[in-house]
Design a protein around this motif. Structure first.
Motif, PDB file in Angstrom:
ATOM      1  N   THR B 247      -4.889  36.711 -11.659  1.00  5.88           N
ATOM      2  CA  THR B 247      -3.503  36.462 -11.142  1.00  5.88           C
ATOM      3  C   THR B 247      -3.578  35.258 -10.402  1.00  5.88           C
ATOM      4  O   THR B 247      -2.564  34.530 -10.572  1.00  5.88           O
ATOM      5  CB  THR B 247      -3.189  37.675 -10.108  1.00  5.88           C
ATOM      6  N   SER B 250      -3.665  32.127 -12.669  1.00  3.12           N
ATOM      7  CA  SER B 250      -2.362  32.078 -13.698  1.00  3.12           C
ATOM      8  C   SER B 250      -1.693  30.826 -13.345  1.00  3.12           C
ATOM      9  O   SER B 250      -0.974  30.173 -14.226  1.00  3.12           O
ATOM     10  CB  SER B 250      -1.729  33.352 -13.760  1.00  3.12           C
ATOM     11  N   VAL B 262      -9.348  31.213 -19.260  1.00  2.00           N
ATOM     12  CA  VAL B 262      -8.140  32.278 -19.357  1.00  2.00           C
ATOM     13  C   VAL B 262      -8.196  32.608 -20.820  1.00  2.00           C
ATOM     14  O   VAL B 262      -8.198  34.077 -21.113  1.00  2.00           O
ATOM     15  CB  VAL B 262      -6.962  32.039 -18.997  1.00  2.00           C
ATOM     16  N   ALA B 278      -3.768  38.080 -19.077  1.00  2.35           N
ATOM     17  CA  ALA B 278      -4.320  36.729 -19.631  1.00  2.35           C
ATOM     18  C   ALA B 278      -3.246  36.309 -20.772  1.00  2.35           C
ATOM     19  O   ALA B 278      -2.829  34.994 -20.635  1.00  2.35           O
ATOM     20  CB  ALA B 278      -5.709  36.792 -20.198  1.00  2.35           C
ATOM     21  N   SER B 281      -0.026  35.180 -19.154  1.00  2.40           N
ATOM     22  CA  SER B 281      -0.003  33.912 -18.426  1.00  2.40           C
ATOM     23  C   SER B 281      -0.052  32.800 -19.283  1.00  2.40           C
ATOM     24  O   SER B 281       0.536  31.894 -19.029  1.00  2.40           O
ATOM     25  CB  SER B 281      -1.422  33.947 -17.601  1.00  2.40           C
TER      26      SER B 281
END
Lengths: 183, 318
Positions: B247, B250, B262, B278, B281
């Motif tokens: 998080t 991201s 990621v 993931a 993001s």
């Protein structure tokens, strides 16, 4: 009577040398083996073991009662082993091995080759970072399980397993780069 | 995924001495054809051989060792000898002096907080001015010389029992043990703070401490902290920690290392929740849909369907 670690520490803190002797007897082989993993020779390993126990005695005041004395001592031994390795790097000595200058017959030649390989592998251990080196020493020289190694390194079993494997990969890379012959 | 990667966990278990004999077959077969893995296996066996040839001292050697150690203790008493007296450290050498000064500094900090304001506010000093050449100076210098996560792992100092909280201004109050107990307040982006946070992120003993470290480290993507955060996102055993790290990272997908990590998370993490996060993001940062789809489909795993449905939803929205 078999005293617990806790009892021994209590006695040592009260000034008992006999209790400290017992503690050295209990952990002497562990300390020696960890030290040997760093030094690769018996005499230096005994010197490191001596320094380790002197440090153990000095620092017993900071040992926390809830911790495992064995793991704490192993960490001190590793620290002293690293100090030894650093001092050797700073003040390198070259010891001539007369056997290497003799004309070897084939079996002796094989033995020398085996010894060179062994020495190169031992030297390659210095490429590992302290945690990796301690993990390797505890696994191979002390025969500890990954659970025990994790307890010494203060990490999980999975992390200890991972550190061990990454250490092997690093040794592989170092040995490959040097062609198996390290300075 | 290559055969070597597929067998990695088997290899790890073998090296750890935890592999059943029956499970060894595929690894040995693979080692016949893969030179890299064969060499790795040889190194493992050579190490075991090396250790088995460790010369064992006999009892007389240990007697001599004990005598030498006890002889080394023969100088000034390390402990107060009186029965029942609390142990006292030998007051010689530089360390006890530094420790004593440090203790005084800690008292100053504690007293300052007790008075309702931080000591540096009262004195206008940092509270450890007298220690800059001592232990704290040494750990700061060490922290400043640690540029990579590997350096942090190799650091001469290991911080344990770490806790941290925000202090006034852009500062963090640190509390940790390093040989002795240390309590001080540092600028949030000092090298010492970075080292302490990086070590906290690598320390598996407390997921709570790792979560707090992520929250404090995320604003500062300096190389070693970035590495530590990426390690937490990719390797931490706790899903909560991995999710928190993902998080936080991201927002940093413009960084190529973060983007690639990621993508690897999307490809390899065991948790569908991690992979979905993931995916979201990456999609939010306009990463090429083809690359995302490839990452999902590279290896069939549970949860792929949910991921593909989510990807289709994302594509429909755009």
């Amino acid at each position: 009577m078999d005293f617990s670690d806790h009892d021994l520490v209590k006695e040592i803190r009260a000034g008992s040398k006999l209790a400290f002797e017992r503690l050295m007897r209990r952990y002497g082989r562990l300390v020696y083996r960890v030290a040997y993993g760093f030094t690769g020779d018996r005499e230096s390993a005994m010197d490191v073991a001596q320094e380790t126990f002197l440090k153990v005695h000095t620092r017993l005041g900071s040992w926390r009662e809830g911790g495992h004395l064995k793991n704490w001592i192993a960490r001190i031994a590793a620290h002293e082993g690293l100090n030894w390795a650093r001092s050797v790097r700073r003040h390198p000595t070259c010891e001539l091995d007369e056997a290497l200058f003799l004309q070897p017959d084939p079996p002796q030649e094989e033995r020398l080759l085996e010894r060179e390989t062994r020495d190169a592998l031992h030297r390659s251990l210095s490429s590992l970072n302290p945690r990796q080196r301690l993990a390797v020493v505890l696994r191979y020289f002390q025969g500890m399980s990954t659970r025990e190694i994790g307890a010494v390194l203060e990490c999980s079993e999975g992390t200890a397993r991972n550190i061990l494997f990454r250490s092997l990969r690093k040794l592989h890379a170092v040995l490959a780069a040097s062609g198996g012959i390290l300075p | 995924m290559s055969e070597c990667e597929r067998l990695e966990s088997t290899f790890e278990a073998y090296v750890a001495g935890e592999l059943e004999e029956a499970a060894l077959g595929p690894l040995l077969v693979h080692c016949r054809i893969c030179e890299d893995c064969r060499r790795l296996l040889e190194i493992h066996r050579d190490l075991a051989g090396l250790a088995s040839r460790t010369p064992e001292p006999d009892e007389a050697d240990f007697d001599a060792l004990e005598a030498r150690v006890l002889g080394g203790l023969a100088g000034p008493a390390k402990w107060q000898a009186e029965e029942g007296a609390p142990p006292a450290r030998l007051r010689t050498g530089w360390f006890p002096r530094v420790a004593a000064a440090l203790a005084a500094s800690v008292l100053l900090v504690v007293a300052g907080f007790a008075a309702g304001r931080a000591p540096w506010e009262r004195t206008g000093a940092t509270g450890d001015a007298g220690l800059k050449t001592g232990l704290i100076g040494a750990i700061r210098a060490d922290a400043a010389s640690n540029h990579k996560l590997e350096d942090v792992e190799d650091s001469r100092f290991t911080y344990s029992n770490v806790s941290f909280r925000r202090a006034t201004g852009d500062r963090l109050a640190l509390d940790f043990d390093v040989t002795t107990h240390v309590q001080l307040v540092e600028p949030a982006r000092s090298e010492l703070v970075r080292d302490v946070l990086a070590q906290a992120l690598l320390n598996p003993s407390s997921a709570g401490a790792r979560l707090r470290a992520i929250a404090l480290a995320a604003g500062d993507l300096e190389p070693k902290l970035k590495e530590a955060l990426l390690f937490a996102m990719r390797r931490d055993e706790s899903l909560a920690v991995r999710l928190e790290a993902l998080t936080m990272l991201s927002d940093r997908l413009s960084d190529p290392d973060v983007k690639s990590a990621v993508l690897a998370t999307l490809r390899e993490d065991d948790s569908v929740q991690m992979r979905l996060l993931a995916l979201d993001s990456l999609a939010a940062h306009s990463v090429d849909r083809g690359r995302i789809r490839e990452a999902i489909q590279e290896k069939a795993r549970p949860g792929d369907e949910a991921l593909l449905v989510r990807l289709a939803q994302v594509e429909k929205r755009l």
